[in-house]
Design a protein around this motif. Structure first.
Motif, mmCIF file in Angstrom:
data_model
loop_
_atom_site.group_PDB
_atom_site.id
_atom_site.type_symbol
_atom_site.label_atom_id
_atom_site.label_comp_id
_atom_site.label_asym_id
_atom_site.label_seq_id
_atom_site.Cartn_x
_atom_site.Cartn_y
_atom_site.Cartn_z
ATOM 1 N N ALA A 160 8.745 43.589 63.502
ATOM 2 C CA ALA A 160 7.464 42.900 63.345
ATOM 3 C C ALA A 160 6.274 43.751 63.269
ATOM 4 C CB ALA A 160 7.516 41.876 64.486
ATOM 5 N N SER A 161 6.306 44.756 63.870
ATOM 6 C CA SER A 161 5.177 45.899 63.716
ATOM 7 C C SER A 161 5.386 46.382 62.351
ATOM 8 C CB SER A 161 5.456 47.030 64.908
ATOM 9 O OG SER A 161 5.551 46.351 66.272
ATOM 10 N N VAL A 162 6.223 46.794 61.771
ATOM 11 C CA VAL A 162 6.483 47.633 60.532
ATOM 12 C C VAL A 162 5.927 46.308 59.425
ATOM 13 C CG1 VAL A 162 8.069 48.011 58.935
ATOM 14 C CG2 VAL A 162 8.447 49.053 61.000
ATOM 15 N N GLU A 163 6.074 45.108 59.767
ATOM 16 C CA GLU A 163 5.798 43.989 58.711
ATOM 17 C C GLU A 163 4.271 43.802 58.983
ATOM 18 O OE1 GLU A 163 9.799 41.525 57.942
ATOM 19 O OE2 GLU A 163 8.131 40.401 59.155
ATOM 20 N N GLU A 164 3.729 43.818 59.949
ATOM 21 C CA GLU A 164 2.230 43.748 60.340
ATOM 22 C C GLU A 164 1.446 44.866 59.843
ATOM 23 O OE1 GLU A 164 2.196 43.282 64.461
ATOM 24 O OE2 GLU A 164 1.961 41.096 64.401
ATOM 25 N N LEU A 165 2.160 46.177 59.749
ATOM 26 C CA LEU A 165 1.652 47.262 59.201
ATOM 27 C C LEU A 165 1.393 47.073 57.579
ATOM 28 C CD1 LEU A 165 0.451 50.306 59.035
ATOM 29 C CD2 LEU A 165 2.927 50.789 59.006
ATOM 30 N N PHE A 166 2.618 46.946 57.003
ATOM 31 C CA PHE A 166 2.448 46.845 55.385
ATOM 32 C C PHE A 166 1.801 45.140 55.071
ATOM 33 C CE2 PHE A 166 5.987 49.705 55.690
ATOM 34 C CZ PHE A 166 5.643 50.609 54.820
ATOM 35 N N GLY A 167 1.769 44.275 55.844
ATOM 36 C CA GLY A 167 1.273 43.162 55.510
ATOM 37 C C GLY A 167 -0.046 42.666 55.967
ATOM 38 N N GLY A 168 -0.750 43.831 56.523
ATOM 39 C CA GLY A 168 -2.188 43.911 57.220
ATOM 40 C C GLY A 168 -3.176 44.386 56.104
ATOM 41 N N PRO A 169 -4.110 44.336 56.508
ATOM 42 C CA PRO A 169 -5.689 44.903 55.721
ATOM 43 C C PRO A 169 -5.582 46.335 55.398
ATOM 44 C CG PRO A 169 -6.428 44.209 57.792
ATOM 45 C CD PRO A 169 -4.901 43.923 57.708
ATOM 46 N N LEU A 170 -4.602 47.072 56.236
ATOM 47 C CA LEU A 170 -4.757 48.587 56.202
ATOM 48 C C LEU A 170 -4.373 49.142 54.896
ATOM 49 C CD1 LEU A 170 -5.405 51.216 57.801
ATOM 50 C CD2 LEU A 170 -3.064 51.121 58.657
ATOM 51 N N TYR A 202 -10.613 53.316 40.123
ATOM 52 C CA TYR A 202 -11.426 52.400 41.088
ATOM 53 C C TYR A 202 -10.525 51.283 41.290
ATOM 54 C CZ TYR A 202 -16.179 54.866 41.038
ATOM 55 O OH TYR A 202 -17.143 55.651 41.172
ATOM 56 N N VAL A 203 -10.224 50.787 40.169
ATOM 57 C CA VAL A 203 -9.414 49.488 40.623
ATOM 58 C C VAL A 203 -8.096 49.391 40.995
ATOM 59 C CG1 VAL A 203 -8.864 47.160 39.281
ATOM 60 C CG2 VAL A 203 -11.028 48.379 38.814
ATOM 61 N N ALA A 204 -7.094 50.147 40.138
ATOM 62 C CA ALA A 204 -5.627 50.193 40.235
ATOM 63 C C ALA A 204 -5.167 50.282 41.787
ATOM 64 C CB ALA A 204 -5.093 51.167 39.491
ATOM 65 N N PRO A 205 -5.469 51.327 42.497
ATOM 66 C CA PRO A 205 -5.081 51.298 43.947
ATOM 67 C C PRO A 205 -5.333 50.052 44.877
ATOM 68 C CG PRO A 205 -6.104 53.511 43.337
ATOM 69 C CD PRO A 205 -6.476 52.694 42.212
ATOM 70 N N PRO A 206 -6.570 49.738 44.828
ATOM 71 C CA PRO A 206 -6.801 48.370 45.901
ATOM 72 C C PRO A 206 -5.952 47.190 45.140
ATOM 73 C CG PRO A 206 -8.625 49.008 44.640
ATOM 74 C CD PRO A 206 -7.868 50.214 44.548
ATOM 75 N N LEU A 207 -5.814 47.163 43.880
ATOM 76 C CA LEU A 207 -5.204 45.780 43.249
ATOM 77 C C LEU A 207 -3.860 46.026 43.328
ATOM 78 C CD1 LEU A 207 -5.379 43.333 41.426
ATOM 79 C CD2 LEU A 207 -5.050 44.989 39.460
ATOM 80 N N LEU A 208 -3.020 47.110 43.054
ATOM 81 C CA LEU A 208 -1.948 47.108 43.428
ATOM 82 C C LEU A 208 -1.500 46.928 44.934
ATOM 83 C CD1 LEU A 208 -0.593 49.913 40.864
ATOM 84 C CD2 LEU A 208 -0.611 47.371 40.831
ATOM 85 N N LEU A 209 -2.057 47.636 45.932
ATOM 86 C CA LEU A 209 -1.813 47.718 47.301
ATOM 87 C C LEU A 209 -1.912 46.192 47.776
ATOM 88 C CD1 LEU A 209 -3.258 50.993 48.434
ATOM 89 C CD2 LEU A 209 -0.711 50.127 48.679
ATOM 90 N N GLY A 210 -2.997 45.376 47.111
ATOM 91 C CA GLY A 210 -3.046 43.957 47.509
ATOM 92 C C GLY A 210 -2.074 43.118 46.970
ATOM 93 N N LEU A 211 -1.456 43.487 46.044
ATOM 94 C CA LEU A 211 -0.330 42.704 45.628
ATOM 95 C C LEU A 211 0.646 43.019 46.334
ATOM 96 C CD1 LEU A 211 -0.297 43.118 41.596
ATOM 97 C CD2 LEU A 211 -0.953 40.882 42.896
ATOM 98 N N GLN A 212 1.109 44.372 46.690
ATOM 99 C CA GLN A 212 2.004 44.471 47.568
ATOM 100 C C GLN A 212 2.007 43.782 48.996
ATOM 101 O OE1 GLN A 212 3.582 48.801 48.384
ATOM 102 N NE2 GLN A 212 2.171 48.725 50.127
ATOM 103 N N THR A 213 0.538 43.906 49.610
ATOM 104 C CA THR A 213 0.315 43.249 50.828
ATOM 105 C C THR A 213 0.739 41.737 50.698
ATOM 106 O OG1 THR A 213 -1.409 44.954 51.238
ATOM 107 C CG2 THR A 213 -1.345 43.102 52.592
ATOM 108 N N ALA A 214 0.392 41.041 49.782
ATOM 109 C CA ALA A 214 0.265 39.718 49.518
ATOM 110 C C ALA A 214 1.729 39.372 49.538
ATOM 111 C CB ALA A 214 -0.303 39.289 48.363
ATOM 112 N N THR A 215 2.571 39.981 48.983
ATOM 113 C CA THR A 215 4.041 39.743 48.713
ATOM 114 C C THR A 215 4.875 40.241 50.052
ATOM 115 O OG1 THR A 215 4.468 41.955 47.374
ATOM 116 C CG2 THR A 215 3.822 39.763 46.354
#
Length: 261
Positions: A160-170, A202-215
């Motif tokens: 659960a902690s690992v999923e919160e890490l990858f699924g959180g805003p960090l 500027y755009v690619a890192p937060p965009l891709l990490l946002g997709l990773q987080t959302a999924t």
């Protein structure tokens, strides 16, 4: 035209800075304390049947989540590492052409891709292998069962902690900061050079990490919260074919309660 591009770059930097501050605030603001059961406090008080029930419960939660967790982790790890390889190739070509602006941009993006990909390899994956390792533990005695349940609970909590890490805003905050720093350095050091690559930084890192987080999977998080609700509760009931039947009814004349075996 040059003035237009300078204004555009300035606007991108201001928007990125605002988003960075907002996301950083959401991460650094401490969450409100939540009331929840301690899943470990009653392990010594449980009977063998209760211990086995809880172990099976945890194994089931991890099994239910395993497929999605495995697919998500290795898909994103492969995408990041493949992207890093392609960007490294582009950086090498730019270096051969003495194009320092592009060399920096592609190398910077490649470094981020490798770091994000390796995170999947370095961070433990108990939501992938947890159930299998739990089943390997000895359960031949009461003490072994208690140790097995304690290990199972720790494994589910870690998952659960690992999923919160990858699924959180960090991750999104880190990607946004990484993009703002790299994009700003490139825009200042090589003003006007390869503006498309600057925008990509500027755009690619937060965009891709946002997709990773959302999924990202959430099964272990939900499973641990669910387990804490029954871990030390005496109200769980697992009916078997030989178990008793309960009948309770109310009427104006009174109540009726019957137990049939």
């Amino acid at each position: 035209m040059a003035e237009h591009h300078r204004n555009l770059n300035s606007a991108i930097q201001r928007v990125a800075l605002v988003l960075t501050c907002a996301l950083a605030f959401s991460v650094l603001t401490p969450p409100r304390a939540a009331q929840a059961q301690d899943a470990y406090s009653c392990i010594e008080e449980l009977s063998d049947d209760e211990l086995r029930y809880r172990i099976r419960y945890i194994e089931g939660k991890l099994d239910d989540n395993k497929k999605q967790a495995t697919r998500w982790r290795y898909t994103w790890m492969g995408l990041w590492l493949a992207a890093g390889g392609g960007m490294t190739y582009a950086a090498v070509n730019a270096a051969r052409d003495n194009n320092n602006a592009d060399k920096f941009g592609w190398a910077y993006l490649a470094g981020g891709a490798y770091a994000f990909g390796l995170a999947h390899a370095v961070v433990p994956a108990p939501n992938v292998w947890g159930a299998k390792r739990i089943r390997r533990k000895d359960d031949g005695s009461s003490e072994a069962l208690r140790a097995k349940l304690r290990y199972a609970t720790e494994t589910l909590e870690q998952a659960a902690s690992v999923e919160e890490l990858f699924g959180g805003p960090l991750g999104v905050v880190g990607g946004l900061l990484y993009g703002v720093v790299g994009g700003t350095v490139k825009a200042v050091q090589w003003t006007g050079a390869s503006r498309g690559l600057t925008a990509a930084i500027y755009v690619a890192p937060p965009l891709l990490l946002g997709l990773q987080t959302a999924t990202a999977p959430r099964g272990a998080v939900q499973g641990f919260e669910s387990y804490r609700g029954i871990a030390c509760s005496s109200k769980y009931y697992e009916k078997s074919e030989e178990g008793p039947d309960f009948d309770f009814s109310l009427s104006p004349a009174g109540g009726n309660f019957k137990v049939s075996f």
